[in-house]
Design an enzyme around this catalytic site. Structure first.
Site, PDB file in Angstrom:
ATOM      1  CB  ILE A  13     -34.572  -9.726 -36.069  1.00  0.00           C
ATOM      2  CG1 ILE A  13     -33.813  -8.773 -36.998  1.00  0.00           C
ATOM      3  CG2 ILE A  13     -34.444 -11.132 -36.577  1.00  0.00           C
ATOM      4  CD1 ILE A  13     -32.353  -9.126 -37.207  1.00  0.00           C
ATOM      5  N   GLY A  14     -37.239  -7.350 -35.160  1.00  0.00           N
ATOM      6  CA  GLY A  14     -37.436  -6.194 -34.297  1.00  0.00           C
ATOM      7  C   GLY A  14     -36.891  -4.937 -34.929  1.00  0.00           C
ATOM      8  CB  THR A  15     -34.708  -4.563 -37.834  1.00  0.00           C
ATOM      9  OG1 THR A  15     -35.390  -5.621 -38.524  1.00  0.00           O
ATOM     10  CG2 THR A  15     -33.474  -5.144 -37.182  1.00  0.00           C
ATOM     11  CB  ALA A  18     -32.905  -2.480 -44.570  1.00  0.00           C
ATOM     12  N   PRO A  44     -36.473   7.169 -40.601  1.00  0.00           N
ATOM     13  CG  PRO A  44     -36.981   9.424 -40.380  1.00  0.00           C
ATOM     14  CD  PRO A  44     -37.198   8.248 -41.271  1.00  0.00           C
ATOM     15  CD  GLN A  50     -32.083  -2.130 -35.836  1.00  0.00           C
ATOM     16  OE1 GLN A  50     -31.095  -2.840 -35.898  1.00  0.00           O
ATOM     17  NE2 GLN A  50     -33.125  -2.436 -35.099  1.00  0.00           N
ATOM     18  N   GLY A  68     -27.818   0.147 -44.915  1.00  0.00           N
ATOM     19  CA  GLY A  68     -28.052  -0.691 -43.737  1.00  0.00           C
ATOM     20  C   GLY A  68     -27.460  -0.069 -42.487  1.00  0.00           C
ATOM     21  CB  VAL A  69     -28.702   1.682 -39.826  1.00  0.00           C
ATOM     22  CG1 VAL A  69     -28.504   2.787 -40.844  1.00  0.00           C
ATOM     23  CG2 VAL A  69     -30.174   1.267 -39.772  1.00  0.00           C
ATOM     24  CD  GLU A  99     -24.575  -6.507 -38.593  1.00  0.00           C
ATOM     25  OE1 GLU A  99     -23.747  -7.045 -37.870  1.00  0.00           O
ATOM     26  OE2 GLU A  99     -25.424  -7.147 -39.249  1.00  0.00           O
TER      27      GLU A  99
END
Ligand SMILES: Cc1cc2nc3c(=O)[nH]c(=O)nc-3n(C[C@H](O)[C@H](O)[C@H](O)COP(=O)(O)OP(=O)(O)OC[C@H]3O[C@@H](n4cnc5c(N)ncnc54)[C@H](O)[C@@H]3O)c2cc1C
Ligand code: SF4
Lengths: 294, 757
Positions: free
Chosen positions: B468-470, B512, B651, B657, B721-722, B724
């Site tokens: 989703i662009g992540t 991820a 990184p 994100q 996970g990063v 949110e």
């Protein structure tokens, strides 16, 4: 048009008139701005930036660079209100869109609506910036129509909403704006446009002030003030100007002028803050302009 | 399918996005970009009222227009599809064309299909609808809105109760009690809500930006009464989702039906304003928070009650006090959540759905408590750090909140802060420094993947993951390159297609972890197969422990450094091409997790819900605001965030994100709010000129610090996970900075000029 608010039977492209009415002319004692000049070109004009900062700033702080590259001065002064009830045909009550249908904004979401020059029929704010500079500098507007050419004070172009908010201007059918004309004074260098808004760019004014000052030894010989974001149409604040005449421009004088400017303000719920914000914006604009080199 | 070039490849290195060149050159096709010969164009007609029934729909004028092919309404197709499952999975969904019922403003009530977009738009304008309208409830405090405890609507919901919170609050020497609120917000991803459907030999292909191709497939199969195998959902690129493309959409089935009726592909790109009502949003919330502390700053009681608006039939809620209850050590804790059912579209996931609103309340209250105690806000948070989460007394798999606070504070220059509100100035600008903690559960879903390794040393990864662009494409290639010992440009990645092995939902910051772990396992399976063949009698590594053989630099490497080219090692296995199908069902996920994701259901191990441990990522965010002393304009010149979120796969993508989350937090705190007309329950500012998000000039320096953290308990790769975490504390950090600048505590978002005059 895209929002279905207007469904014109015919659309005329006046773009080809840019040759005849698109020039920016800085003449001795006069500034002529063709109605088809682009906002971006007027804003970038070195003489306008130098001698009439209020004009350049009112343009630079409007919309985005992309819009200014396309939009014309004539189109800008005639842009229509951002009132969401006007712009969405799903709402029944809008006197501006459907005369006599009522006004959904009176008791609705009206944070961005006007507090000066409003009526019971319509409280829509005039959204533009450049018009405040024109009003403050006593500009004339030049018109051409089937009956020939004429000119009138820019202030007479927009009508107060009264009981007929659907009638926004005094243009006659078939009439076009060809340009704006300003009798210029050297002291107009001491002018500015202050625009207060939620985000730092690309946003309409919550409150704005166009100010030009003729000062002599700190005393006001002439003050020109127009207010944006808070009024139903381009708004010259004559009572505020009068309150300053002959006075030393200090904080007390500025506050008094601002109070005079918002006498008679009428608020409706969400926009209750606008009189206070408008006053503060004007005080800030006056005190900043007083510091400028003329 | 996407392949890469560039030097960096190992896990943890800053590999450039492998899909970057395709995206910036326009070669990447988003679902609506896919050309279809002979496509027809659909336009939605939506409801102008929020509650009632459709009496009649007059199509005569619309049908008379040239080029109009079909108009779908509840009268002609209502029985052909069932409603999709509701967001959150409880209760009933609001319907669209299934019946004459209007649940909310802007509900889809007809679909016009024409030869051209222009004809469809014009015809949609000519559809005349007569309603039997009823007075709607807009939200909180509206007549007719129904308040209900979440645990009554959702049996699995648990409110927290530890110790004697009321008693402790009564007797505590220092306390803070306050009410906070957050507004309605919409995701507004750049990419609009689009769907194209095409049938071929009774098989339906759907191109739609979605966060879960198998979820959308399963929902559609249920809605249309089809075998899921007859449906393919493709979503190769998604132009932003933020949760709005997570739940199955109500539009998709009707586009499929339109395409079936016309026997040609039908394409829909819904308008920006329609996106406010045909998808989900973040509902408005209200909070009542009580904090009590001893004079030396130890928390004695935490009480956090929330109220959230939802639609009439769906009890969707986010209940973020599950996180706020366990953030700090306290012997007495209580939470409660109520929903308020109104005539509104159903809310849904939006970046850190529970934490964004609830942490605003808690972390604002913590700042108020710090003031009441005259203790530095950073110090107060450090004092109440907890190694064991205080609700169920489970150990954290790792918790580096204190390190985040210290690193961010140091970079920010917090030590130079004068604690007195209104004391810091720069000319006409009042300066405020505020901070807040962030926490987000480390989730990981079940996933499957296919790996194909060929003798020329090229690998192909296939799974129905979503980018989703992540950066999913990139981290998948990195993991495979790292684990197979191949250059990254030898890895091809194919994702975003329900015909590929199921990989779950790209949401909840689980993706991820889910997709990197399954691919790492697939690579390990491949290595074991190759190593086993290479250590059999009569082979070069005969007698060596296969576990000691590694894949590196395109070779198989023994413990003594001997090497064999990968092609040769591979030639011993299944004819030189190795294909692995890998399943990964993480510890803590439902035991049938893999089957569940294959059937488009949720199968996640949630860091908040594990039996024996609690797995969370943590962060600390520091913000400087400037408030003009006269005009009260608010500006944010800088923000610093430090985050400890386990292993960072890349990184560059992680930083983006977290930075994006922080920027969104500034936006949510100062700008974003969907305005609603209380009389009609209709949204008013459904466009990007009136729904404000920040422009570049609103966002100063944003610094992201990645605090190193190794956590092998959350999942084998240690990925938390990063997606949110970056937004979580920002609302409170901004509000706390405003309070510091001005001495005024704003408890209702967004913070605007009028609150500070
Ligand atoms: C998102 C957004 C943000 C904006 N923000 C601002 C802002 O902050 N401040 C601001 O001042 N403006 C703002 N604008 C308005 C913008 O600056 C333009 O002025 C506006 O879009 C009109 O552009 P235009 O010149 O193309 O006029 P048009 O759309 O072509 O014309 C507007 C109207 O004027 C009529 N017209 C045009 N020229 C003439 C003429 N010579 N004689 C008679 N009638 C004429 C047209 O028939 C039409 O009715 C914004 C616009 C948008 C879309
Ligand atoms: S304020 Fe004016 S434009 Fe807005 S709804 Fe009322 S009448 Fe219409």
């Amino acid at each position: 048009m895209k929002l279905d608010v207007m469904r014109p039977a015919t659309i005329i492209d006046i773009g080809p008139l840019a040759g005849a009415h698109g020039a920016i002319e800085v003449l001795p004692g006069r500034l002529r701005l063709g109605a088809l000049a682009r906002m971006a070109d007027a804003e970038a004009h070195p003489a306008i930036r130098r001698d009439f900062p209020v004009i350049a700033q009112s343009l630079r702080l409007a919309a985005s660079q992309q819009l200014r590259n396309m939009a014309t001065l004539g189109g800008n002064v005639l842009q229509r209100t951002r009132c969401p009830y006007f712009r969405d045909v799903g709402w029944e009550a809008c006197n501006k869109r459907r005369p006599g249908s009522g006004c959904a904004a009176l008791q609705g979401v009206n944070r961005r609506h006007a507090v000066l020059g409003v009526s019971d029929a319509c409280i829509a704010a005039y959204p533009g910036d450049f018009a405040q500079a024109l009003a403050a500098l006593d500009a004339s507007v030049e018109l051409a129509g089937p009956g020939g050419s004429r000119r009138m004070p820019f202030e007479a172009l927009h009508r107060p909403p009264g009981s007929t908010p659907h009638l926004e201007t005094t243009l006659q059918p078939g009439e076009l704006i060809t340009g704006f004309d300003i009798a210029t004074e050297p002291w107009m260098r001491r002018s500015l446009y202050l625009k207060v808004r939620d985000r730092a760019s690309y946003d309409f004014a919550l409150a704005s002030a166009a100010v030009a000052l003729d000062l002599s030894a700190g005393r006001v010989r002439e003050a020109r003030i127009a207010l944006g974001g808070v009024a139903a149409r381009p708004w010259r604040a004559r009572r505020a100007e009068a309150a300053l005449a002959g006075r030393l421009l200090d904080e007390a004088a500025a506050v008094e002028a601002a109070r005079a400017a918002f006498e008679g303000a009428v608020t409706h719920g969400d926009n209750a803050f606008k009189a206070e914000l408008g006053r503060r914006t004007l005080v800030e604009a006056l005190l900043t302009a007083a510091q400028l080199e003329a | 399918m996407i392949g890469a070039s560039g030097p960096a490849a190992r896990i943890g290195e800053p590999a450039l996005r492998i899909d970057g060149p395709a995206k910036v050159s326009g070669a990447a096709r988003y679902p609506a970009d896919e050309p279809f010969a002979h496509a027809a164009y659909a336009v939605l007609v939506t409801s102008a009222i929020a509650r009632g029934r459709i009496l009649s729909i007059d199509l005569a004028q619309a049908r008379g227009l040239e080029g109009v092919l079909d108009i779908l309404t509840h009268e002609n197709v209502g029985g052909e599809a069932k409603p999709p499952p509701p967001p959150g999975g409880h209760g009933e969904a609001t319907t669209t064309l299934e019946s004459d019922r209007i649940w909310h403003d802007g509900q889809i009530i007809a679909v016009v299909v024409a030869e051209s977009l222009e004809a469809a738009e014009e015809a949609a304008r000519r559809v005349r609808v007569a309603y039997a309208s009823e007075a709607p409830s807009a939200g909180f405090d509206s007549p007719g809105a129904q308040i209900q405890l979440v645990k009554e609507a959702e049996p699995s919901h648990e409110d927290v109760r530890v110790g004697d919170p009321e008693g402790a609050f009564q007797t505590a020497p220092v306390k803070v009690e306050a009410r906070y609120s957050t507004p309605i917000q919409h995701h507004n991803p750049m990419e609009l809500f689009a769907t194209t459907c095409a049938w071929e030999d009774a098989r339906l292909t759907v191109l739609e930006p979605t966060q879960y191709v198998h979820g959308l497939r399963a929902a559609l199969a249920m809605q249309l009464g089809l075998d899921p195998a007859k449906i393919r959902v493709v979503s190769k690129f998604v132009g932003g989702a933020f949760g709005s493309k997570g739940a199955p959409s109500s539009r998709t089935a009707w586009i499929a039906i339109a395409a079936r009726r016309l026997r040609r592909p039908v394409k829909l790109v819904a308008r920006r304003d329609q996106g406010f009502t045909i998808a989900t949003h973040r509902a408005e919330t209200r909070h009542h928070v009580k904090l009590a502390a001893s004079r030396d700053g130890r928390l004695l009681a935490v009480v956090h009650e929330g109220q959230e608006v939802t639609s009439r039939p769906t009890p969707y809620n986010v209940s973020g006090n599950k996180t706020t209850a366990m953030l700090y050590g306290s012997p007495n804790i209580a939470t409660k959540v109520e929903i308020v059912r109104a005539d509104r579209n159903t809310p849904g996931f939006m970046r850190a759905p529970p934490e964004t609103p609830y942490m605003f309340a808690l972390e604002s209250a913590m700042d108020e408590l710090a003031l009441a105690l005259a203790i530095d806000p950073v110090q107060l948070r450090k004092l109440n750090d907890a190694a064991i989460e205080p609700v169920k007394r489970r150990p954290y798999t790792s918790r580096n909140l204190v390190a985040c606070l210290e690193r961010a504070a140091e970079t920010f220059g917090w030590a130079r802060r004068d604690p007195a509100p209104g004391s810091m100035r720069d000319g006409d600008w009042l300066i405020g420094w505020g901070c807040a903690a962030a926490a987000y559960p480390a989730n990981i879903g079940a996933a499957t993947a296919r790996l194909r390794l060929s003798a020329d040393g090229a690998a192909r990864i296939e799974l129905a993951a979503i980018d989703i662009g992540t950066g999913s494409y990139t981290i998948l290639a990195q993991v495979a390159a790292d684990r197979l010992g191949l250059p990254i440009d030898k890895i091809q990645v194919d994702i975003g297609d329900s015909d590929l092995p199921a990989a779950g939902l790209a949401a909840g910051s689980n993706h991820a972890a889910a997709i990197s772990n399954v691919v790492a396992r697939a690579c390990e399976t491949a290595r074991m197969r190759i190593a086993a063949a290479a250590t059999a009698p009569g082979t070069p590594f005969s007698g060596t422990d296969p576990a000691k053989l590694a894949l590196r630099d395109g070779t198989l490497v023994g413990p003594d450094g001997r090497r064999e080219p990968l092609g040769e090692a591979l030639s011993r296995v299944s004819g030189g091409v190795l294909e692995i199908f890998q399943e990964n069902n993480p510890a803590g996920a439902p035991s049938d997790g893999v089957r569940k994701v294959e059937h488009g259901q949720m199968a996640m191990a949630r860091g908040s819900d594990l039996e024996d441990r609690a797995a969370y990522g943590f962060g600390a965010q520091f913000v400087e605001v400037r408030v003009h002393r006269r005009t009260a304009e608010i500006r944010v010149p800088r923000a610093v965030g430090a985050f400890a979120a386990g292993a960072i796969l890349n990184p560059l993508t992680a930083r983006s994100q977290l930075m994006g989350g922080m920027i969104w937090g500034i936006s949510a705190a100062l700008f974003e709010a969907t305005e609603i007309d209380r009389r009609t329950a209709r949204y008013v500012n459904t466009n990007l000129a009136d729904y404000l998000t920040p422009v570049n000039a609103d966002v100063g320096a944003v610094e992201v610090i990645l605090v190193p953290e190794t956590d092998r308990l959350c999942n084998p790769l240690g990925v938390k996970g990063v997606g949110e975490l970056g937004i979580v504390g920002m609302n409170a950090a901004v509000a706390n900075a405003v309070a510091h600048a001005t001495g005024r505590r704003i408890r209702d978002l967004p913070i605007r000029i009028e609150q500070l005059l």
